[in-house]
Write a protein that holds these residues in place. Sequence first.
Motif, PDB file in Angstrom:
ATOM      1  N   LEU A  34      31.870  40.679  43.230  1.00 35.00           N
ATOM      2  CA  LEU A  34      31.143  41.393  43.752  1.00 35.00           C
ATOM      3  C   LEU A  34      30.153  41.669  44.624  1.00 35.00           C
ATOM      4  O   LEU A  34      29.227  39.940  44.131  1.00 35.00           O
ATOM      5  N   ASP A  35      29.333  42.193  44.510  1.00 33.48           N
ATOM      6  CA  ASP A  35      27.836  42.264  45.643  1.00 33.48           C
ATOM      7  C   ASP A  35      26.913  43.127  44.508  1.00 33.48           C
ATOM      8  O   ASP A  35      26.884  43.716  44.800  1.00 33.48           O
ATOM      9  N   ASP A  39      27.095  46.422  43.201  1.00 34.12           N
ATOM     10  CA  ASP A  39      27.355  46.089  41.920  1.00 34.12           C
ATOM     11  C   ASP A  39      26.183  46.028  40.803  1.00 34.12           C
ATOM     12  O   ASP A  39      25.225  45.298  41.348  1.00 34.12           O
ATOM     13  N   TRP A 105      30.921  48.828  30.866  1.00 31.19           N
ATOM     14  CA  TRP A 105      31.126  47.890  32.002  1.00 31.19           C
ATOM     15  C   TRP A 105      31.666  48.226  32.443  1.00 31.19           C
ATOM     16  O   TRP A 105      32.827  49.289  32.321  1.00 31.19           O
ATOM     17  N   SER A 109      36.564  51.103  37.177  1.00 28.64           N
ATOM     18  CA  SER A 109      36.238  50.685  38.768  1.00 28.64           C
ATOM     19  C   SER A 109      37.260  49.321  38.859  1.00 28.64           C
ATOM     20  O   SER A 109      37.325  48.947  40.133  1.00 28.64           O
ATOM     21  N   TRP A 110      36.798  48.466  37.948  1.00 30.38           N
ATOM     22  CA  TRP A 110      37.573  47.071  37.943  1.00 30.38           C
ATOM     23  C   TRP A 110      39.256  46.841  38.112  1.00 30.38           C
ATOM     24  O   TRP A 110      39.470  46.145  38.862  1.00 30.38           O
ATOM     25  N   ARG A 113      39.795  48.366  41.736  1.00 33.51           N
ATOM     26  CA  ARG A 113      39.970  47.073  42.554  1.00 33.51           C
ATOM     27  C   ARG A 113      40.528  45.888  42.475  1.00 33.51           C
ATOM     28  O   ARG A 113      40.807  45.504  43.827  1.00 33.51           O
TER      29      ARG A 113
END
Length: 234
Positions: A34-35, A39, A105, A109-110, A113
Amino acid sequence: MSNGNEGRAPDEVYGLLDQALKRHGLMARGGLYLDSDADLAAREYGFKTVVLAGHAGSSFWPEFERFDKDYDGPDPLDAWSKTIAEQIASEFACKALYPFEKPWWPFQSWIGRTEGLKPSPLAILIHPQYGLWHGYRAAFAFQEAIAIPAPQSLMHACDDCADKPCLSACPAEAVTQHEFRLKQCRGHLTGEEGHNGCLVAGCLARNACPVGSNYRYCDAQLRFHMNALELPGI
């Protein structure tokens, strides 16, 4: 949250977590870093690594049935998932996150990715190996960076499917090339044909998909998921 993984090399944690999940019929399904700039989970909670946990086929079903036999409460599958995930999160000093409760959450998207999965015409993410017979039950968030597999961009199985039997198998014509007509599906299931068909044997369109047929859910699991729809009059 302190780092409780002392004694474990960062490149060992993912594999050990996967082993812990497999003891319950689950498995690690990739991870991501995570960034803090992009994020919210990193910016507000300090999470650096997320590992997704899920299943393929009915691998976890025998254990869940044993749990459900003595469970007297709502949403038994979610309750079982939390019971297992909280135990594992405690073991690995991380935070268990869930796709079925708030805060919401960004699981979709996760998943994109980590595995790059796309929806099938049934609006279910399709996996090139597991087909439509898989799912995600939790994620584990770490406040440290651990070694994780490289992100994948798996092929979209529907692109290579010329016949697309899922489209013609749906008796309600709810499955189309461009959309899943939820209202038509639910309307069909409340009628006699749907009650004696999909509600008994599972979604006929889903069963018609040839991808990952070896992972098709067992009959008890299919009935459980159909009954969980809470349709009026059923």
